[in-house]
Design an enzyme around this catalytic site. Structure first.
Site, PDB file in Angstrom:
ATOM      1  N   HIS A  46      60.898   3.599 -25.073  1.00  0.00           N
ATOM      2  CA  HIS A  46      60.704   4.943 -24.539  1.00  0.00           C
ATOM      3  C   HIS A  46      60.421   5.964 -25.640  1.00  0.00           C
ATOM      4  O   HIS A  46      59.583   6.836 -25.476  1.00  0.00           O
ATOM      5  CB  HIS A  46      61.965   5.329 -23.759  1.00  0.00           C
ATOM      6  CG  HIS A  46      61.826   6.581 -22.960  1.00  0.00           C
ATOM      7  ND1 HIS A  46      61.276   6.597 -21.705  1.00  0.00           N
ATOM      8  CD2 HIS A  46      62.169   7.868 -23.239  1.00  0.00           C
ATOM      9  CE1 HIS A  46      61.288   7.836 -21.242  1.00  0.00           C
ATOM     10  NE2 HIS A  46      61.819   8.619 -22.146  1.00  0.00           N
ATOM     11  N   HIS A  93      59.363   9.153 -14.746  1.00  0.00           N
ATOM     12  CA  HIS A  93      60.813   9.102 -14.595  1.00  0.00           C
ATOM     13  C   HIS A  93      61.136   8.008 -13.588  1.00  0.00           C
ATOM     14  O   HIS A  93      61.862   8.220 -12.619  1.00  0.00           O
ATOM     15  CB  HIS A  93      61.386  10.467 -14.181  1.00  0.00           C
ATOM     16  CG  HIS A  93      62.444  10.946 -15.122  1.00  0.00           C
ATOM     17  ND1 HIS A  93      63.556  11.637 -14.732  1.00  0.00           N
ATOM     18  CD2 HIS A  93      62.570  10.793 -16.462  1.00  0.00           C
ATOM     19  CE1 HIS A  93      64.301  11.902 -15.798  1.00  0.00           C
ATOM     20  NE2 HIS A  93      63.725  11.410 -16.848  1.00  0.00           N
TER      21      HIS A  93
END
Lengths: 744, 226
Positions: A46, A93
């Site tokens: 990430h 998300h």
């Protein structure tokens, strides 16, 4: 004396044994637990892009309008004239939303908006791209309702209009839904903020909300597959507060106006760790951070918890020394929590102290992207399912009949197509979003293929869109991704804009799966080729791997394209709808009969495996040039591209606004179904006034483009090759309520 | 005439309103901060839409306690002009300046879309210049917009001509289908008995500029200043 972590500790935090060794060699010693935790999040996919950066770097990033290239700032920055710049970015998300849809989606909206205003750009529009599983399952209904409410509640209160988006339902997203949020903001050229930490001795402030234990290790959580016990990771999901977001937006704008900011970055993944190390690394400075100064929302937090907390609505700002009191007055005005938590140093290390004790001491560049974070070349091989695609045989699919009634009649199938969740109106979704706050949305009264947003104080507008038909990408990652770029550009061109820049959100499965990595690598290839052709540099975005459940099922590769375009004059805005009875309808582009990967084939005929639809990049480019020219001649009344559901759906959608029908005739070479519902690319339906026929045909005739007058806007029914398909109003009824019927 | 727009933390239609009213009247619109009590000699006070103080308790419930609202209430009680739009309407009901309350929409969802409004008279400030046979296209954007009041209040509102707008169909018919949120009697906007305090859920400031291709809201705002 604290016991030092071992390679097993590192592995339990998600690091590889060789990464543990690399950390030891960077530090020249074994890291303590806090340091290891820091590495584990900063080296997670990430934050570090370790499994993707090799390919991301091959994307085009230069362009004549670029003010900040990919990687230089938190978001891309494009010159839009009149001394203004547009900052825009899309981000995923997915993992939090799959566990807690409401908060997961809400905080996604919060995060992407902070990325924009931390650059000094005031957000003016939001978009989103959503993927859910089968609309008929309880899980999907729960997730869809939660995600939409989460996006709505956050965005509505924050007060920025949601002007566009896309929603698809496909079984592959049953476990792993996708929630991609995009924000677009406007800044003044030369008055933007960078995420830098210059000037030794300058104070470092945190402001916004307090810090709690929520979201610790969220970044690491986002970097693994979702397993059965994923709900136990719940503390890794953060909680959003749009009210605070609104306050920090206004405070940030006032700090900017006061001219006292050295650098600023929002706190997203990995919290204080990420913002302090990235800002220091960018300026080749260091920071001393005093964790005990951070305003907390709960007692007894440990140093590493404060460091890694992903509590939302927090900003890190480096101020000009001596200007602290001006900043503090602004923070107090907006009732924000704030504290000076450190200073900029020349050590090139980020040093984190708790009550005077050094808890962690790490070279900033070892944590930041572009520094000594790991970079991996992953292996790829053609996925096994490609064999099934190659063995697709259209002759096994029966054609429809040119009749009005009967299960296999053209009319009955048209009604079914109209009700498909991937085709029907997404009104149930978008009416829950405030699309008009800010008084910039020009598309409310005049729907168009891309959302048109006014740039106030100028005579220009922006065209905004998000696009990705992931079924096409699944069928052929390179071609499918090129189509996603082409469609985004086509939507902008049809709405009157010139494509200007791209942000991408790359949603894939596990990168250690060679088939998934094949999809990823080839998707990037397709994106590179298409973005180069359309001169739309990729300004940044986000990679989300591990959208794969523990039983090994990955989502369709979904490289969502967020694109912005510019209307050099707002009056170029072109709607998609029929405007006048008697206008001529033209089909621009090559009329190919191709059913590959269409909604018809997959949802009506239940064929899962077929190649990507027909697509030729050069022809697409020529098509877009032709549409741009015609719009600028001022003779295009409406323009709408052919997308999911093909010619029939495009005709129908053009009729909805005014309940206008169409009477068309079209050559059927081989198949009726492919003519009506095929999704061959690079086709646009436009209408013009009959008085402009000659001008228009002369203009088109001088270009290398196929065009044909297929009929006229007439009455209130759709008639194709003399077959009456029924009233536009009746189709609108089906189209408008199909999704509400499933989700309400 | 001097126009002031109150800014609460969480207001998000304040800028739209300031811009629109400024363009419409050619005056400099004054920003009034929630922590102040000084109305800066403003004659016309507007409470904008948004989510004042986050509206986590009940829309408008905290805003009514703010310092500025004490001055606004005083201004209204002296006959001064006050208009609340959306969250502003909610705040006026919470403050007791307007009767009734705004409850959660009956579908329990936030709704943003164009609706149609039918002026109910030509005797009030916001309606005096409107065509009472026309359906005005004005957007709504709210989660709590279902107007509610007891029977006595409702009949008083009707008999005193205090109902300014009702939700109607595109053709101007006041029907159940055209009521977006379940408001009693399709009520979209009201005023107090004296007519100096106005509240409405739809947003006229969102359809008062040419680039939005709908200027039906301009007529309502113009009526106030005419």
């Amino acid at each position: 004396m604290e016991k030092l972590p071992t390679v097993q500790t590192a592995q339990s935090l998600g690091l590889l044994p060789e990464e543990f060794e690399q950390i030891q060699s960077i530090l020249g010693r074994t890291p303590n637990f806090t340091e290891l935790s820091i590495f584990s999040v900063m080296w997670s996919e990430h934050c570090s892009y370790k499994n993707s950066i090799v390919w991301l770097k091959t994307l085009p990033k230069k362009g004549k309008f670029m003010l900040a290239e990919a990687g230089e700032e938190n978001a891309g920055l494009v010159d839009i004239g009149d001394g203004l710049a547009c900052a825009f970015k899309i981000e995923s998300h997915n993992h939090p939303s799959a566990i807690e849809p409401y908060q997961g989606a809400a905080t996604g909206v919060g995060g992407i908006n902070r990325d924009i205003f931390s650059m000094g750009a005031r957000p003016i529009a939001q978009l989103n791209s959503l993927r859910f599983g089968n609309i008929d399952t309880d899980r999907t209904k729960w997730l869809a309702k939660g995600v939409v409410k989460g996006i709505g509640d956050y965005g509505n209160a924050f007060g920025i209009p949601t002007v566009g988006g896309e929603v698809y339902f496909d079984d592959c997203y049953e476990t792993n839904i996708l929630v991609n949020a995009m924000s677009v903001g406007i800044a003044q050229v030369g008055k933007t903020i960078s995420a830098i930490a210059e000037g030794v001795g300058n104070p470092v402030y945190i402001f916004g909300s307090t810090t709690g234990k929520d979201g610790i290790h969220g970044a690491a959580f986002a970097s693994k597959d979702i397993g059965e016990n994923a709900a136990e990771d719940l503390p890794a999901v953060q909680v959003g507060d749009p009210f605070f977001e609104k306050l920090i937006l206004e405070a940030s704008m006032e700090l900017l106006d006061a001219g006292i900011i050295v650098g600023m970055q929002d706190m997203g993944a990995a919290g204080i760790t990420c913002s302090t190390s990235e800002m220091s690394a960018k300026s080749e400075t260091g920071m001393d951070i005093w964790l005990d100064k951070v305003p907390l929302r709960q007692a007894n937090m440990k140093g590493w918890e404060i460091l890694l907390s992903e509590s939302q609505e927090r900003m890190l700002v480096v101020l000009q020394k001596g200007k602290e009191s001006i900043a503090e007055e602004i923070f107090r005005k907006w009732d924000l929590e704030f504290a000076q938590i450190g200073v900029v140093t020349d050590t090139k290390n980020v040093k984190y102290y708790m009550n005077g004790e050094l808890e962690a001491d790490i070279p900033a560049e070892a944590l930041a992207l572009g520094g000594s974070t790991p970079v991996y070349h992953r292996e790829w091989e053609e996925p096994a399912y490609f064999e099934k695609i190659r063995s697709f045989d259209l002759s096994q699919v029966k054609d429809i009949e040119l009749t009005q009634s009967g299960d296999n009649s053209a009319v009955e199938i048209s009604r079914k197509i109209t009700a498909l969740p991937n085709i029907a109106s997404k009104k149930w979704v978008y009416e829950q979003y405030d699309s008009m706050v800010g008084t910039v949305n020009q598309s409310t009264q005049k729907p168009s293929d891309a959302a048109i947003v006014k740039i106030k104080g100028t005579n220009r507008s922006l065209a905004l869109t998000v696009d990705c038909n992931s079924r096409y990408v699944y069928s052929n990652p390179e071609v499918g991704t090129a189509i996603a770029v082409a469609e985004a550009a086509r939507n902008i061109v049809c709405s009157g804009g010139i494509p200007t820049g791209v942000t991408n959100c790359l949603n894939f499965g596990n990168p250690y799966d060679k088939g998934v990595y094949y999809q990823f690598k080839h998707a990037i290839d397709g994106m590179r080729i298409a973005c180069t052709k359309f001169e739309t540099p990729v300004t940044g975005g986000n990679v989300s791997f591990y959208n794969q459940s523990s039983d090994g099922i990955a989502v369709y590769p979904t490289p969502t394209i967020g694109m912005i375009g510019l209307l050099e004059d707002s009056s170029l805005q072109t709607g998609l709808s029929f405007q006048n009875q008697g206008d001529l309808i033209y089909l621009i582009g090559e009329q190919m009969e191709c059913l590959n990967s269409s909604q018809y084939l997959s949802k009506i005929r239940n064929v899962e495996f077929s190649p990507a639809p027909y697509f030729n990049l050069d022809k697409e480019f020529d098509l877009q040039e032709a549409i741009k020219k015609a719009i600028r001649e001022g003779i295009v009344v409406s323009a709408h591209d052919l997308a999911e559901g093909g010619l029939f759906v495009a005709l129908m959608e053009k009729g909805f606004l005014n309940n206008f029908g169409a009477n068309i005739k079209i050559d059927i070479k081989n198949r009726m179904d492919a003519t009506l519902f095929g999704e061959a690319q690079s086709r646009v339906l436009i209408t013009i006034n009959p008085n402009h026929k000659e001008t228009f045909e002369t203009l088109m005739g001088n270009l290398t483009i196929d065009f044909q007058n297929i009929g006229i806007v007439e009455g209130s029914s759709i008639i194709i090759n003399d077959l009456e398909f029924g009233k536009v109003q009746d189709y609108k009824e089906i189209y408008s309520h199909a999704i509400a019927k499933k989700l309400n | 005439m001097k126009i002031g727009v109150v800014i609460f933390p969480g207001s998000n239609c304040d800028r739209d309103l300031i811009e629109t009213l400024g363009d419409l009247t050619g005056t400099q619109v004054i920003e009034l901060w929630h922590k102040d009590t000084d109305l800066k000699e403003c004659t016309h006070i507007f409470l904008p839409g948004g989510f004042s103080y986050g509206d986590y308790l009940r829309s408008g419930a905290i805003a009514k306690l703010s310092p500025i609202m004490q001055s606004v209430i005083e201004h209204a009680n002296k006959g001064g002009f006050v208009m609340g739009i959306c969250n502003g309407f909610q705040i006026l009901c919470e403050s007791g300046l307007l009767p009734g309350a705004l409850l959660h929409n009956n579908n329990l969802k936030f709704i943003c879309k164009d609706v149609f409004l039918k002026p109910q008279n030509n005797s009030q400030l916001a309606t005096k210049n409107l065509d009472s046979t026309k359906a005005y296209k004005i957007p709504i954007a709210h989660g709590e917009g279902r107007y509610y009041a007891d029977d006595k209040t409702l009949s008083d509102l009707e008999s005193n001509n205090q109902i300014l707008f009702k939700y109607c169909s595109q053709e101007g018919n006041i029907t159940e289908e055209s009521n977006p949120n379940g408001a009693l009697n399709n009520i979209a906007g009201i005023c107090n008995k004296q007519g100096n305090v106005i509240g409405m859920m739809p947003h006229p400031e969102r359809c008062a500029t040419e680039h939005l291709l709908n200027i039906d809201g301009k007529a309502i705002l113009q009526s106030i200043f005419a």
